[in-house]
Enzyme design. Sequence first.
Site, PDB file in Angstrom:
ATOM      1  N   LYS A   1      -3.948 -11.608  12.341  1.00 12.43           N
ATOM      2  CA  LYS A   1      -4.211 -12.962  11.838  1.00 12.43           C
ATOM      3  C   LYS A   1      -3.744 -14.012  12.836  1.00 12.43           C
ATOM      4  O   LYS A   1      -4.389 -15.056  13.008  1.00 12.43           O
ATOM      5  CB  LYS A   1      -3.536 -13.141  10.485  1.00 12.43           C
ATOM      6  CG  LYS A   1      -4.114 -12.235   9.401  1.00 12.43           C
ATOM      7  CD  LYS A   1      -3.292 -12.278   8.125  1.00 12.43           C
ATOM      8  CE  LYS A   1      -3.886 -11.352   7.066  1.00 12.43           C
ATOM      9  NZ  LYS A   1      -3.072 -11.329   5.820  1.00 12.43           N
TER      10      LYS A   1
ATOM     11  N   GLY B   1      -5.594  -9.980  -2.232  1.00 14.64           N
ATOM     12  CA  GLY B   1      -6.049  -9.593  -3.564  1.00 14.64           C
ATOM     13  C   GLY B   1      -7.540  -9.800  -3.711  1.00 14.64           C
ATOM     14  O   GLY B   1      -8.162 -10.580  -2.972  1.00 14.64           O
TER      15      GLY B   1
ATOM     16  N   GLU C   1       0.836  -1.189   0.000  1.00 12.41           N
ATOM     17  CA  GLU C   1       0.000   0.000   0.000  1.00 12.41           C
ATOM     18  C   GLU C   1       0.884   1.257   0.000  1.00 12.41           C
ATOM     19  O   GLU C   1       2.084   1.197   0.288  1.00 12.41           O
ATOM     20  CB  GLU C   1      -0.887   0.022   1.244  1.00 12.41           C
ATOM     21  CG  GLU C   1      -1.807  -1.181   1.392  1.00 12.41           C
ATOM     22  CD  GLU C   1      -2.967  -1.135   0.416  1.00 12.41           C
ATOM     23  OE1 GLU C   1      -3.217  -0.050  -0.170  1.00 12.41           O
ATOM     24  OE2 GLU C   1      -3.621  -2.182   0.241  1.00 12.41           O
TER      25      GLU C   1
END
Length: 436
Positions: free
Chosen positions: A207, A306, A192
């Site tokens: 996560k 994605g 990013e």
Amino acid sequence: MMRTRPLKVALLGCGVVGSEVARIMATHADDLAARIGAPLELAGVAVRRPSKVREGIDPALVTTDATALVKRGDIDVVVEVIGGIEPARTLITTAFEHGASVVSANKALLAEDGATLFAAAEKYGKDLYYEAAVAGAIPLLRPLRESLAGDKVNRVLGIVNGTTNFILDRMDSSGAGYSEALDEATALGYAEADPTADVEGFDAAAKAAILAGIAFHTRVRLDDVHREGLTEVTAADIASARRMGCTVKLLAICERAADGKSVTARVHPAMIPLTHPLASVREAYNAVFVEAEAAGQLMFYGPGAGGPPTASAVLGDLVAVCRNRLGEATGPGESAYTRLPVNSMAEVVTRYHISLDVADKPGVLAQVATVFAEHDVSIDTVRQQGRLDSEGLGGEASLVVVTHRAPDAALSGTVEALRKLDTVRGVASIMRVEGE
């Protein structure tokens, strides 16, 4: 026999992932209907910028009032892909209250306050599915939550952030420095504009909290996860790992203590042997290695981010939730019955690779070894190499020490004591060694 009345889906967010979810719902409508047993209908799409053209989406479905959308009462499933803590948390709990189940990809919210979401889902008898929150298209959470429900998982070791894996892979394969590799990742769209969440380990830590909670049937929050990023990893660290027959990866590691009475969750760069399956994970791919008592060692591999990969996981959850809806049932909810404490990083037993800049003279190695012995840290290997100073003269050396396993607190204390030695010019790098 297929039901003719459609199941209504509300979509919160229509960015990279949300637009792909809508596209797949439209282009694979017949297949999805056959798999579910009823057609799906996109009943509304909540966005921040309604004037933006969204190909394939009826403008009449677009709204900026997400709250009104989830309160409609005729919505069967809400798909939340807006991310962040608020308003996502309130929207999800409101959806449950008004009769909808939820599919989410929101790792930050689940790691920060999953307990609130699970409690609301249970209270209103609805599903909360979130496969897309951890590893994109890789089917990981459902195997942990369902397929291994009868087993005892002892360790989860994984690469769960594609951006950082791409950067470290480039540093390893081309000899590039961190900044160069980050620039390439940005140019290719893997990083990013503000890569902080990735390179500082925040994404992977969220996560890890989710993985640990499922694997060990206990609540693990983001604050429980020890986190280190990769911004301090140098080309010299990568080269040193190569000399040891290792490579460097940013790992999420969730472990059950040897006595089974506590757990740990951590994210940090580590050297792993080239023979370990995770060492061969290249580019922006993710992979997670699971060690279970009966099943043994399992590895899950694939694209972890994605639009299309993440949308694939969202649609998989959507099909499962819709099937439950038709069967007037719910899938497995939160399993946190063990209530195990989460240990700090200081209590973790691990190995270290420590590179020191030292004076090149007799007795230095003995001094260094004494410090390790005083902290009850056993040395595995030592490599010393003299080098010239800025004037082309000797007098300095590089000393690389690899330890045996010891508590992290002992290793940290060792490093602090080494810094105080007159013969130690500086600590060039410190990195943990895993995967052995």
